[in-house]
Design an enzyme around this catalytic site. Sequence first.
Site, PDB file in Angstrom:
ATOM      1  N   HIS A 253      46.113  47.816  41.124  1.00 51.10           N
ATOM      2  CA  HIS A 253      45.450  47.900  42.425  1.00 51.10           C
ATOM      3  C   HIS A 253      44.760  49.243  42.599  1.00 51.10           C
ATOM      4  O   HIS A 253      43.676  49.329  43.192  1.00 51.10           O
ATOM      5  CB  HIS A 253      46.456  47.692  43.552  1.00 51.10           C
TER       6      HIS A 253
ATOM      7  N   ARG B 277      38.228  27.798  38.784  1.00 52.68           N
ATOM      8  CA  ARG B 277      39.221  27.747  37.707  1.00 52.68           C
ATOM      9  C   ARG B 277      40.360  26.840  38.157  1.00 52.68           C
ATOM     10  O   ARG B 277      40.924  27.042  39.234  1.00 52.68           O
ATOM     11  CB  ARG B 277      39.757  29.142  37.393  1.00 52.68           C
TER      12      ARG B 277
ATOM     13  N   ARG C 249      49.786  44.664  30.060  1.00 46.53           N
ATOM     14  CA  ARG C 249      48.855  45.431  30.880  1.00 46.53           C
ATOM     15  C   ARG C 249      49.520  46.081  32.086  1.00 46.53           C
ATOM     16  O   ARG C 249      48.878  46.836  32.818  1.00 46.53           O
ATOM     17  CB  ARG C 249      47.695  44.535  31.326  1.00 46.53           C
TER      18      ARG C 249
ATOM     19  N   CYS D 111      34.545  37.503  33.741  1.00 47.13           N
ATOM     20  CA  CYS D 111      35.123  37.503  35.090  1.00 47.13           C
ATOM     21  C   CYS D 111      36.352  38.391  35.180  1.00 47.13           C
ATOM     22  O   CYS D 111      37.081  38.343  36.176  1.00 47.13           O
ATOM     23  CB  CYS D 111      35.461  36.085  35.543  1.00 47.13           C
TER      24      CYS D 111
END
Length: 545
Positions: free
Chosen positions: A185, A317, A440, A477
């Site tokens: 974030h 999606r 990640r 994306c």
Amino acid sequence: MLRLSGVGVSNGRAAGPVVRVAEPLPEPPASPAVTDPEAEAARIPPAAQAVADGLFARAASVEGDAKAVLETTAAMAMDPSLSSRAEQLVNQRAVPAPRAVLEAAGEFAESLRATGGYLAERVRDVHDVRDRIIAELLGVRPPGVPALQEPSVLVARDLAPADTADLDPDLVLALATEEGGPTSHTAILARSLGIPAVVAVRGLLAETAAIAAEVDGDSGAVELSEERVEVRAAERADTTDWTGSGGTSDGTRVKILANVGAAADTAAAVSARAEGVGLFRTEFCYLAAEDEPDVATQRAAYAEVLEPFAGKTVVVRTLDAGADKPLGFLDTGNEPNPALGVRGLRVAFDLPEVLDRQLTAIAGAAGDSGADVSVMAPMVATPEEAAWFAERARTAGIARVGAMVEVPAAALIARELLEVVDFVSIGTNDLAQYVFAADRQLGALAGLNDPWQPALLRLIAMIGRAGSETGKSVGVCGEAAADPLLARVLVGLGVSSLSMVATAVPAVGSAVAGASLPACERAAETALAASDAAGAKAAVRAAFE
């Protein structure tokens, strides 16, 4: 000055006095035992509600991504499962309410961390909500960003979404955190606000004597000083070239789109003049559902998101859920490694009726809204999987069908994928994670998940060539699309559409408009020839300068 290195996640250089974000409150003790457990437990729901009310009040004063983040955090504070578990601990063990909240939140966070993926990214949110409720129960100020008296550089272990959501870019010169990664974030919101940011700076908090800092979001360098430095704000990205229609300076068409997850996101996308939506995450419509929503309910939820984009491109999606994003009505069981388990399209192989109902709802919502809707499947690994999905989507009445490229196998057989679908869209966040075998969410591995890594760019180049050879479109994306400089490289690699957080749309659109296709292609060649991420970024920046 002491120079430290991290991962630059938001471009620009700034310098100024350091303001440290307070660390979490000390761990509440488990003793003494409370004498009236029922009364003590009864304190928890009002405290959680007070936290939620405060966050909703802050959300009312902002728009776009900041509003969505604050509302999401508020909703988590109101989650009855967290409060009820904490109440249960008080009644069972007579522990004080603050301790019960700590332990209940710990259980909740651990279950999210174990599943990995998107929900693992929400662990920081759980900790933030936990600390706010505990502070409310103790009657003290919650940890977080203090009121700033002058333009400053914020230094923190990490920043919770609610901490970063309503930062004032006129007072926050830059951000530097010891933890976090390129998809955190902190990174996303720093980019959206145009604030230079560096994450995963090891040793940052140990330098307690530093009173000033210079942060370079391009190189990832953070220089700390025990003396005051000249205050320098970063130059804001030039967005004057963004007209609402994407393309290079010599006329090559590149669609500039927004990522959305719910109706609340669409206002920000429209305000940013996004040309449409490149990623509509439909699982956000399911997260609170105990049972699978019926077709009519899904259709209405999708139409609400699609309506502002009547006549424009929207790529939907299908449900990206499963082991790493568990939903109550999808029983995929326990898995030893959820990130490599039954998720995304793989869920549909066992539950095709769930996919079929969703496709029917999407097709209906497309007709209701007038949007130009395509669908794409997540976690596609083989052409056979893509063909299976395409057949079901077209049977449901959706003409344009694509596949996400998130795993290395899909990148390596991109040409074969494009022979059975109409387009592919690259999810750079997951693709980087799988290419480098690097979670990640781990700050220690943030450098491997840097989207400037040449290995990742070389895979994207392969996909871009496949698109050129087949005459079909290739999109991005993931968060890589939100970096204006990297966007030019992606265009040079053959990417024909870029989709990102809405607030990044003007800067990226302007950056693409400010370069010709040959210049983008030369920059891409420079990046591919680099040996590391920092070298790739520096070489590309030098090429354009």
